[in-house]
Design a protein around this motif. Structure first.
Motif, short mmCIF file in Angstrom:
data_model
loop_
_atom_site.label_atom_id
_atom_site.label_comp_id
_atom_site.label_asym_id
_atom_site.label_seq_id
_atom_site.Cartn_x
_atom_site.Cartn_y
_atom_site.Cartn_z
N PRO A 255 -28.68 49.43 18.63
CA PRO A 255 -27.49 50.29 18.43
C PRO A 255 -27.82 51.68 17.89
CG PRO A 255 -27.25 48.19 17.26
CD PRO A 255 -28.58 48.18 17.91
N THR A 256 -28.75 51.78 16.95
CA THR A 256 -29.12 53.09 16.41
C THR A 256 -29.77 53.94 17.49
OG1 THR A 256 -29.42 52.19 14.19
CG2 THR A 256 -30.52 54.28 14.67
N ARG A 257 -30.62 53.34 18.29
CA ARG A 257 -31.31 54.07 19.35
C ARG A 257 -30.31 54.54 20.40
NH1 ARG A 257 -35.69 50.57 21.28
NH2 ARG A 257 -36.16 50.70 19.07
N LYS A 258 -29.34 53.72 20.69
CA LYS A 258 -28.32 54.07 21.68
C LYS A 258 -27.51 55.28 21.20
CE LYS A 258 -24.87 51.76 24.50
NZ LYS A 258 -24.24 50.47 24.78
N ILE A 259 -27.10 55.26 19.93
CA ILE A 259 -26.36 56.38 19.35
C ILE A 259 -27.22 57.64 19.36
CG2 ILE A 259 -25.41 57.28 17.18
CD1 ILE A 259 -24.49 54.33 16.64
N LEU A 260 -28.48 57.48 18.97
CA LEU A 260 -29.41 58.61 18.94
C LEU A 260 -29.58 59.20 20.34
CD1 LEU A 260 -31.53 60.41 17.61
CD2 LEU A 260 -33.16 58.52 17.86
N TYR A 261 -29.80 58.36 21.32
CA TYR A 261 -29.99 58.84 22.69
C TYR A 261 -28.74 59.57 23.19
CZ TYR A 261 -31.05 59.12 27.60
OH TYR A 261 -31.27 59.59 28.87
N GLN A 262 -27.58 59.00 22.95
CA GLN A 262 -26.34 59.64 23.38
C GLN A 262 -26.19 61.00 22.72
OE1 GLN A 262 -23.53 56.51 22.45
NE2 GLN A 262 -23.38 55.94 24.60
N PHE A 263 -26.54 61.07 21.43
CA PHE A 263 -26.44 62.34 20.71
C PHE A 263 -27.37 63.39 21.33
CE2 PHE A 263 -27.74 65.34 17.48
CZ PHE A 263 -26.52 65.77 17.01
N ILE A 264 -28.60 62.99 21.64
CA ILE A 264 -29.56 63.92 22.21
C ILE A 264 -29.13 64.39 23.60
CG2 ILE A 264 -31.92 64.13 23.09
CD1 ILE A 264 -32.74 62.30 20.71
N LYS B 187 -29.48 65.08 9.57
CA LYS B 187 -28.30 65.45 8.78
C LYS B 187 -27.01 64.90 9.40
CE LYS B 187 -25.93 69.49 6.94
NZ LYS B 187 -25.93 70.95 6.84
N ILE B 188 -26.86 65.04 10.69
CA ILE B 188 -25.62 64.64 11.35
C ILE B 188 -25.48 63.13 11.47
CG2 ILE B 188 -24.35 64.71 13.54
CD1 ILE B 188 -25.32 67.62 13.81
N LEU B 189 -26.54 62.46 11.90
CA LEU B 189 -26.45 61.00 12.10
C LEU B 189 -26.63 60.20 10.82
CD1 LEU B 189 -28.23 60.49 15.54
CD2 LEU B 189 -25.81 60.88 15.05
N LYS B 190 -27.14 60.85 9.79
CA LYS B 190 -27.32 60.19 8.48
C LYS B 190 -28.12 58.88 8.61
CE LYS B 190 -23.29 62.16 6.35
NZ LYS B 190 -22.62 63.11 6.71
N VAL B 191 -29.23 59.00 9.32
CA VAL B 191 -30.15 57.88 9.51
C VAL B 191 -31.37 58.16 8.63
CG1 VAL B 191 -31.60 56.73 11.24
CG2 VAL B 191 -29.38 57.61 11.88
N PRO B 192 -31.93 57.14 7.97
CA PRO B 192 -33.14 57.39 7.18
C PRO B 192 -34.24 58.02 8.04
CG PRO B 192 -32.28 55.20 6.73
CD PRO B 192 -31.49 55.75 7.88
#
Length: 67
Positions: free
Chosen positions: A18-27, A40-45
């Motif tokens: 799920p994190t990778r999916k959100i990250l990919y969509q964001f990119i 900063k935006i996704l607030k992921v460690p």
């Protein structure tokens, strides 16, 4: 991004997490975004973000560009 595109990628295994999916969509929606801005935006460690970016690079979903 179209749902069909994400589904096809899920079948290939690179965006199942799920994190990778959100990250990919964001990119995809924000090409050229810096690491710091994504952080900063996704607030992921930071370590988590680095890991998932590496996984997307290894699966040839994204390309890292240095400025």
């Amino acid at each position: 991004m179209k749902e069909k595109e994400v589904k096809e990628m899920d079948e290939q295994g690179s965006t199942v997490h799920p994190t990778r999916k959100i990250l990919y969509q964001f990119i995809v929606e924000n090409p050229g975004t810096s690491f710091q801005l994504i952080l900063k935006i996704l607030k992921v460690p930071e370590g988590t973000l680095r890991y998932h970016l590496q996984q997307l690079q290894r699966s040839n979903r994204i390309v890292k560009e240095k400025k």
